[in-house]
Scaffold this motif. Structure first.
Motif, PDB file in Angstrom:
ATOM      1  N   ILE A 278     -12.011 -56.437  65.157  1.00  0.00           N
ATOM      2  CA  ILE A 278     -11.214 -57.473  65.124  1.00  0.00           C
ATOM      3  C   ILE A 278     -10.167 -57.510  66.468  1.00  0.00           C
ATOM      4  O   ILE A 278      -9.989 -58.591  66.879  1.00  0.00           O
ATOM      5  CB  ILE A 278      -9.986 -57.248  64.125  1.00  0.00           C
ATOM      6  N   GLY A 279     -10.004 -56.457  67.094  1.00  0.00           N
ATOM      7  CA  GLY A 279      -9.681 -56.599  68.551  1.00  0.00           C
ATOM      8  C   GLY A 279      -8.208 -55.574  68.433  1.00  0.00           C
ATOM      9  O   GLY A 279      -8.161 -54.643  67.751  1.00  0.00           O
ATOM     10  N   GLY A 280      -7.319 -56.054  69.582  1.00  0.00           N
ATOM     11  CA  GLY A 280      -6.224 -55.110  69.589  1.00  0.00           C
ATOM     12  C   GLY A 280      -4.959 -55.524  68.900  1.00  0.00           C
ATOM     13  O   GLY A 280      -5.326 -56.422  67.872  1.00  0.00           O
ATOM     14  N   SER A 281      -3.780 -55.571  69.098  1.00  0.00           N
ATOM     15  CA  SER A 281      -2.447 -55.902  68.389  1.00  0.00           C
ATOM     16  C   SER A 281      -2.456 -57.415  68.316  1.00  0.00           C
ATOM     17  O   SER A 281      -2.289 -58.020  67.489  1.00  0.00           O
ATOM     18  CB  SER A 281      -1.430 -55.181  69.026  1.00  0.00           C
ATOM     19  N   ASP A 282      -2.583 -57.957  69.592  1.00  0.00           N
ATOM     20  CA  ASP A 282      -2.348 -59.477  69.661  1.00  0.00           C
ATOM     21  C   ASP A 282      -3.504 -60.147  68.761  1.00  0.00           C
ATOM     22  O   ASP A 282      -3.228 -61.123  68.185  1.00  0.00           O
ATOM     23  CB  ASP A 282      -2.442 -59.897  71.229  1.00  0.00           C
ATOM     24  N   ASP A 283      -4.689 -59.605  68.903  1.00  0.00           N
ATOM     25  CA  ASP A 283      -5.895 -60.044  67.928  1.00  0.00           C
ATOM     26  C   ASP A 283      -5.657 -59.959  66.532  1.00  0.00           C
ATOM     27  O   ASP A 283      -5.965 -61.058  65.862  1.00  0.00           O
ATOM     28  CB  ASP A 283      -7.223 -59.522  68.423  1.00  0.00           C
ATOM     29  N   LEU A 284      -5.036 -58.877  66.247  1.00  0.00           N
ATOM     30  CA  LEU A 284      -4.677 -58.731  64.872  1.00  0.00           C
ATOM     31  C   LEU A 284      -3.595 -59.644  64.310  1.00  0.00           C
ATOM     32  O   LEU A 284      -3.775 -60.255  63.197  1.00  0.00           O
ATOM     33  CB  LEU A 284      -4.277 -57.260  64.524  1.00  0.00           C
ATOM     34  N   MET A 285      -2.660 -59.697  65.081  1.00  0.00           N
ATOM     35  CA  MET A 285      -1.607 -60.786  64.789  1.00  0.00           C
ATOM     36  C   MET A 285      -2.238 -62.267  64.711  1.00  0.00           C
ATOM     37  O   MET A 285      -1.791 -63.113  63.952  1.00  0.00           O
ATOM     38  CB  MET A 285      -0.477 -60.795  65.890  1.00  0.00           C
ATOM     39  N   ALA A 286      -2.896 -62.605  65.590  1.00  0.00           N
ATOM     40  CA  ALA A 286      -3.348 -64.005  65.550  1.00  0.00           C
ATOM     41  C   ALA A 286      -4.396 -63.860  64.421  1.00  0.00           C
ATOM     42  O   ALA A 286      -4.235 -65.268  63.734  1.00  0.00           O
ATOM     43  CB  ALA A 286      -4.355 -63.990  66.706  1.00  0.00           C
ATOM     44  N   ALA A 287      -5.136 -63.002  64.000  1.00  0.00           N
ATOM     45  CA  ALA A 287      -5.757 -63.152  62.745  1.00  0.00           C
ATOM     46  C   ALA A 287      -4.822 -63.410  61.460  1.00  0.00           C
ATOM     47  O   ALA A 287      -5.364 -64.169  60.628  1.00  0.00           O
ATOM     48  CB  ALA A 287      -6.641 -61.882  62.568  1.00  0.00           C
TER      49      ALA A 287
END
Length: 90
Positions: free
Chosen positions: A63-72
């Protein structure tokens, strides 16, 4: 059963943010604390292609990092990933 993994460091505010979102969603996850574990850090780099934490995986999908998780989460992708797997196993 859904498999969520997160690579973290104890002092990382982005890691705390990502874990808080997963906790809010009621998601169980396996946490790998990599601050002093060189082998786990290397594993994280090989799996994600990244050197920063957190790195989140859902059913081996990066999924990625924190920003990627928040975007998801914002786009609805996170709920889709979490619920689509639950629907398949029900």
């Amino acid at each position: 059963m859904i498999n969520v993994e997160i690579y973290t460091k104890g002092y990382c505010p982005y890691c705390h943010r990502a874990k808080a979102l997963l906790d809010e969603k009621g998601v169980s996850y396996t946490e790998y604390e990599v601050s002093t574990d060189q082998a786990r850090q290397q594993e994280m780099r090989e799996r994600s292609g990244r050197r920063t934490v957190p790195q989140v995986f859902i059913n081996n999908r990066h999924i990625g990092g924190s920003d990627d998780l928040m975007a998801a989460n914002h786009s609805g992708l996170l709920d889709e990933l979490l619920s689509s797997h639950a629907a398949k196993t029900a």
